[in-house]
Write a protein that holds these residues in place. Structure first.
Motif, PDB file in Angstrom:
ATOM      1  N   ASN A  78      48.525 -27.270  45.597  1.00  0.00           N
ATOM      2  CA  ASN A  78      47.906 -26.512  44.512  1.00  0.00           C
ATOM      3  C   ASN A  78      48.721 -25.280  44.125  1.00  0.00           C
ATOM      4  O   ASN A  78      48.744 -24.881  42.952  1.00  0.00           O
ATOM      5  CB  ASN A  78      46.493 -26.077  44.911  1.00  0.00           C
ATOM      6  CG  ASN A  78      45.533 -27.246  45.023  1.00  0.00           C
ATOM      7  OD1 ASN A  78      45.692 -28.257  44.341  1.00  0.00           O
ATOM      8  ND2 ASN A  78      44.540 -27.131  45.904  1.00  0.00           N
ATOM      9  N   CYS A  79      49.372 -24.671  45.118  1.00  0.00           N
ATOM     10  CA  CYS A  79      50.098 -23.415  44.873  1.00  0.00           C
ATOM     11  C   CYS A  79      51.527 -23.632  44.376  1.00  0.00           C
ATOM     12  O   CYS A  79      52.036 -22.846  43.565  1.00  0.00           O
ATOM     13  CB  CYS A  79      50.136 -22.571  46.149  1.00  0.00           C
ATOM     14  SG  CYS A  79      48.521 -21.965  46.680  1.00  0.00           S
ATOM     15  N   LEU A  80      52.185 -24.690  44.877  1.00  0.00           N
ATOM     16  CA  LEU A  80      53.601 -24.869  44.580  1.00  0.00           C
ATOM     17  C   LEU A  80      53.891 -25.033  43.090  1.00  0.00           C
ATOM     18  O   LEU A  80      54.896 -24.476  42.601  1.00  0.00           O
ATOM     19  CB  LEU A  80      54.161 -26.054  45.364  1.00  0.00           C
ATOM     20  CG  LEU A  80      55.689 -26.130  45.449  1.00  0.00           C
ATOM     21  CD1 LEU A  80      56.253 -24.847  46.041  1.00  0.00           C
ATOM     22  CD2 LEU A  80      56.126 -27.325  46.267  1.00  0.00           C
ATOM     23  N   PRO A  81      53.093 -25.777  42.326  1.00  0.00           N
ATOM     24  CA  PRO A  81      53.382 -25.871  40.881  1.00  0.00           C
ATOM     25  C   PRO A  81      53.374 -24.513  40.192  1.00  0.00           C
ATOM     26  O   PRO A  81      54.184 -24.270  39.281  1.00  0.00           O
ATOM     27  CB  PRO A  81      52.258 -26.777  40.353  1.00  0.00           C
ATOM     28  CG  PRO A  81      51.868 -27.607  41.525  1.00  0.00           C
ATOM     29  CD  PRO A  81      51.988 -26.691  42.704  1.00  0.00           C
ATOM     30  N   ILE A  82      52.490 -23.620  40.628  1.00  0.00           N
ATOM     31  CA  ILE A  82      52.438 -22.279  40.036  1.00  0.00           C
ATOM     32  C   ILE A  82      53.705 -21.504  40.384  1.00  0.00           C
ATOM     33  O   ILE A  82      54.297 -20.824  39.532  1.00  0.00           O
ATOM     34  CB  ILE A  82      51.192 -21.518  40.538  1.00  0.00           C
ATOM     35  CG1 ILE A  82      49.913 -22.273  40.143  1.00  0.00           C
ATOM     36  CG2 ILE A  82      51.166 -20.092  39.991  1.00  0.00           C
ATOM     37  CD1 ILE A  82      48.650 -21.689  40.733  1.00  0.00           C
ATOM     38  N   ILE A  83      54.129 -21.625  41.655  1.00  0.00           N
ATOM     39  CA  ILE A  83      55.356 -20.949  42.086  1.00  0.00           C
ATOM     40  C   ILE A  83      56.557 -21.499  41.322  1.00  0.00           C
ATOM     41  O   ILE A  83      57.439 -20.744  40.886  1.00  0.00           O
ATOM     42  CB  ILE A  83      55.558 -21.123  43.603  1.00  0.00           C
ATOM     43  CG1 ILE A  83      54.432 -20.423  44.370  1.00  0.00           C
ATOM     44  CG2 ILE A  83      56.911 -20.582  44.034  1.00  0.00           C
ATOM     45  CD1 ILE A  83      54.457 -20.655  45.861  1.00  0.00           C
ATOM     46  N   MET A  84      56.595 -22.820  41.148  1.00  0.00           N
ATOM     47  CA  MET A  84      57.704 -23.437  40.418  1.00  0.00           C
ATOM     48  C   MET A  84      57.747 -22.977  38.970  1.00  0.00           C
ATOM     49  O   MET A  84      58.822 -22.742  38.402  1.00  0.00           O
ATOM     50  CB  MET A  84      57.590 -24.964  40.485  1.00  0.00           C
ATOM     51  CG  MET A  84      57.939 -25.549  41.830  1.00  0.00           C
ATOM     52  SD  MET A  84      57.739 -27.344  41.842  1.00  0.00           S
ATOM     53  CE  MET A  84      58.870 -27.809  40.527  1.00  0.00           C
ATOM     54  N   LEU A  85      56.578 -22.840  38.352  1.00  0.00           N
ATOM     55  CA  LEU A  85      56.528 -22.358  36.970  1.00  0.00           C
ATOM     56  C   LEU A  85      57.061 -20.933  36.880  1.00  0.00           C
ATOM     57  O   LEU A  85      57.867 -20.613  35.990  1.00  0.00           O
ATOM     58  CB  LEU A  85      55.090 -22.424  36.449  1.00  0.00           C
ATOM     59  CG  LEU A  85      54.871 -21.882  35.021  1.00  0.00           C
ATOM     60  CD1 LEU A  85      55.687 -22.680  34.021  1.00  0.00           C
ATOM     61  CD2 LEU A  85      53.379 -21.917  34.669  1.00  0.00           C
ATOM     62  N   ALA A  86      56.629 -20.083  37.826  1.00  0.00           N
ATOM     63  CA  ALA A  86      57.109 -18.698  37.844  1.00  0.00           C
ATOM     64  C   ALA A  86      58.617 -18.650  38.074  1.00  0.00           C
ATOM     65  O   ALA A  86      59.337 -17.885  37.415  1.00  0.00           O
ATOM     66  CB  ALA A  86      56.383 -17.910  38.937  1.00  0.00           C
ATOM     67  N   LEU A  87      59.109 -19.486  38.989  1.00  0.00           N
ATOM     68  CA  LEU A  87      60.539 -19.549  39.257  1.00  0.00           C
ATOM     69  C   LEU A  87      61.308 -19.979  38.015  1.00  0.00           C
ATOM     70  O   LEU A  87      62.346 -19.406  37.680  1.00  0.00           O
ATOM     71  CB  LEU A  87      60.825 -20.533  40.401  1.00  0.00           C
ATOM     72  CG  LEU A  87      60.716 -20.013  41.828  1.00  0.00           C
ATOM     73  CD1 LEU A  87      60.949 -21.155  42.813  1.00  0.00           C
ATOM     74  CD2 LEU A  87      61.718 -18.897  42.077  1.00  0.00           C
ATOM     75  N   SER A  88      60.813 -21.007  37.351  1.00  0.00           N
ATOM     76  CA  SER A  88      61.492 -21.525  36.160  1.00  0.00           C
ATOM     77  C   SER A  88      61.600 -20.461  35.076  1.00  0.00           C
ATOM     78  O   SER A  88      62.639 -20.310  34.429  1.00  0.00           O
ATOM     79  CB  SER A  88      60.757 -22.754  35.622  1.00  0.00           C
ATOM     80  OG  SER A  88      60.727 -23.792  36.571  1.00  0.00           O
ATOM     81  N   ILE A  89      60.509 -19.719  34.880  1.00  0.00           N
ATOM     82  CA  ILE A  89      60.511 -18.659  33.870  1.00  0.00           C
ATOM     83  C   ILE A  89      61.496 -17.555  34.257  1.00  0.00           C
ATOM     84  O   ILE A  89      62.265 -17.058  33.423  1.00  0.00           O
ATOM     85  CB  ILE A  89      59.091 -18.083  33.702  1.00  0.00           C
ATOM     86  CG1 ILE A  89      58.155 -19.142  33.109  1.00  0.00           C
ATOM     87  CG2 ILE A  89      59.116 -16.835  32.819  1.00  0.00           C
ATOM     88  CD1 ILE A  89      56.704 -18.731  33.064  1.00  0.00           C
ATOM     89  N   MET A  90      61.499 -17.169  35.542  1.00  0.00           N
ATOM     90  CA  MET A  90      62.398 -16.118  36.013  1.00  0.00           C
ATOM     91  C   MET A  90      63.860 -16.526  35.843  1.00  0.00           C
ATOM     92  O   MET A  90      64.686 -15.763  35.321  1.00  0.00           O
ATOM     93  CB  MET A  90      62.121 -15.815  37.494  1.00  0.00           C
ATOM     94  CG  MET A  90      60.849 -15.049  37.753  1.00  0.00           C
ATOM     95  SD  MET A  90      60.509 -14.875  39.522  1.00  0.00           S
ATOM     96  CE  MET A  90      61.954 -13.943  40.048  1.00  0.00           C
ATOM     97  N   VAL A  91      64.187 -17.750  36.272  1.00  0.00           N
ATOM     98  CA  VAL A  91      65.572 -18.219  36.227  1.00  0.00           C
ATOM     99  C   VAL A  91      66.036 -18.382  34.786  1.00  0.00           C
ATOM    100  O   VAL A  91      67.162 -18.021  34.427  1.00  0.00           O
ATOM    101  CB  VAL A  91      65.712 -19.552  36.996  1.00  0.00           C
ATOM    102  CG1 VAL A  91      67.103 -20.130  36.810  1.00  0.00           C
ATOM    103  CG2 VAL A  91      65.416 -19.335  38.469  1.00  0.00           C
ATOM    104  N   SER A  92      65.147 -18.927  33.948  1.00  0.00           N
ATOM    105  CA  SER A  92      65.498 -19.125  32.542  1.00  0.00           C
ATOM    106  C   SER A  92      65.756 -17.794  31.841  1.00  0.00           C
ATOM    107  O   SER A  92      66.692 -17.659  31.048  1.00  0.00           O
ATOM    108  CB  SER A  92      64.380 -19.890  31.835  1.00  0.00           C
ATOM    109  OG  SER A  92      64.650 -20.013  30.463  1.00  0.00           O
ATOM    110  N   GLY A  93      64.928 -16.800  32.146  1.00  0.00           N
ATOM    111  CA  GLY A  93      65.074 -15.499  31.506  1.00  0.00           C
ATOM    112  C   GLY A  93      66.239 -14.690  32.048  1.00  0.00           C
ATOM    113  O   GLY A  93      66.892 -13.942  31.307  1.00  0.00           O
ATOM    114  N   ALA A  94      66.540 -14.867  33.335  1.00  0.00           N
ATOM    115  CA  ALA A  94      67.597 -14.063  33.964  1.00  0.00           C
ATOM    116  C   ALA A  94      68.992 -14.520  33.558  1.00  0.00           C
ATOM    117  O   ALA A  94      69.914 -13.707  33.470  1.00  0.00           O
ATOM    118  CB  ALA A  94      67.452 -14.124  35.478  1.00  0.00           C
ATOM    119  N   LYS A  95      69.173 -15.812  33.335  1.00  0.00           N
ATOM    120  CA  LYS A  95      70.480 -16.363  32.925  1.00  0.00           C
ATOM    121  C   LYS A  95      71.599 -15.876  33.848  1.00  0.00           C
ATOM    122  O   LYS A  95      72.607 -15.314  33.387  1.00  0.00           O
ATOM    123  CB  LYS A  95      70.772 -15.993  31.473  1.00  0.00           C
ATOM    124  CG  LYS A  95      69.754 -16.543  30.483  1.00  0.00           C
ATOM    125  CD  LYS A  95      70.065 -16.118  29.063  1.00  0.00           C
ATOM    126  CE  LYS A  95      69.026 -16.674  28.095  1.00  0.00           C
ATOM    127  NZ  LYS A  95      69.262 -16.232  26.695  1.00  0.00           N
TER     128      LYS A  95
END
Length: 214
Positions: A78-95
């Protein structure tokens, strides 16, 4: 830059050289930090995705049969998809990758400029002048204006690295400096990777335990 220069003195050139040299080191530190973050964030995303897929299969095949550990598996699922979404947003924005390449170009440009200054300072036939110094200072400012600035951690790391220590401790000291130079975000990504692997191994262990004969 507020530095005075006379035709018989290279002090201003040496100050400019020192400034360029330090900034070059800072930018190379930034490049190493951003490159580490790119690698760590990509690994974290890959391991989290792999863990989610593997554990999802395990839950489909053995749901309700994994004993006490199934509760932990369910929480993770239940928690990992939320963490993955947050990670994806962070990585995409940080470039991280693109920024690392740009800051590396900056460090290389500064390094080349430093060589020019070093030649002027050490060439016996060079005659310093206010016009030439202002030209060099302007060139330095133009290089910096084209790229993002380094962070405080990158300059602090260079101060730590420059500390004098016994030669026998050089390798340990360099490892320590490199470790703190990666920044806190690196260890966040590392923690996500370790947690994902641990969660996946727990699921595999429970599944193997379930199918194994008593």
């Amino acid at each position: 830059m507020g530095w005075r220069i006379s035709t018989d003195d290279l002090t201003a050139y040496r100050k400019l050289y020192d400034s360029v040299s330090l900034t070059t080191d800072y930018r190379f530190n930034t490049y190493r930090r951003l490159s580490s973050l790119e690698g760590a964030s990509n690994v974290a995303l890959i391991l989290a995705s792999t863990a989610l897929i593997v554990v999802s299969f395990i839950m489909v095949l053995y749901s309700g049969e994994l004993g006490r550990g199934e509760a932990y598996i369910t929480i993770g699922q239940n928690c990992l998809p939320i963490i993955m979404l947050a990670l994806s947003i962070m990585v995409s924005g940080a470039k991280y990758g693109a920024r690392a390449e740009r800051i590396h170009d900056c460090a290389q440009a500064l390094n080349n400029f430093k060589k020019i200054l070093n030649f002027k300072i050490n060439y016996s036939g060079f005659v310093p002048s206010l016009d030439d110094f202002e030209k060099q200072a302007t060139a330095y400012a133009e290089i910096l204006s084209k790229y993002e600035n380094h962070s405080k951690v990158d300059s602090n790391i260079e101060l730590v690295r420059s500390k004098k220590i016994p030669a026998i401790l050089n390798l340990i000291w360099e490892f320590f400096v490199s470790s703190i130079g990666r920044g806190l975000l690196y260890y966040f990504y590392l923690a996500v990777s370790i947690t994902s692997v641990g969660w996946m191994l727990l699921g595999i262990y429970l599944a193997v335990k379930e199918v194994s004969p008593c």
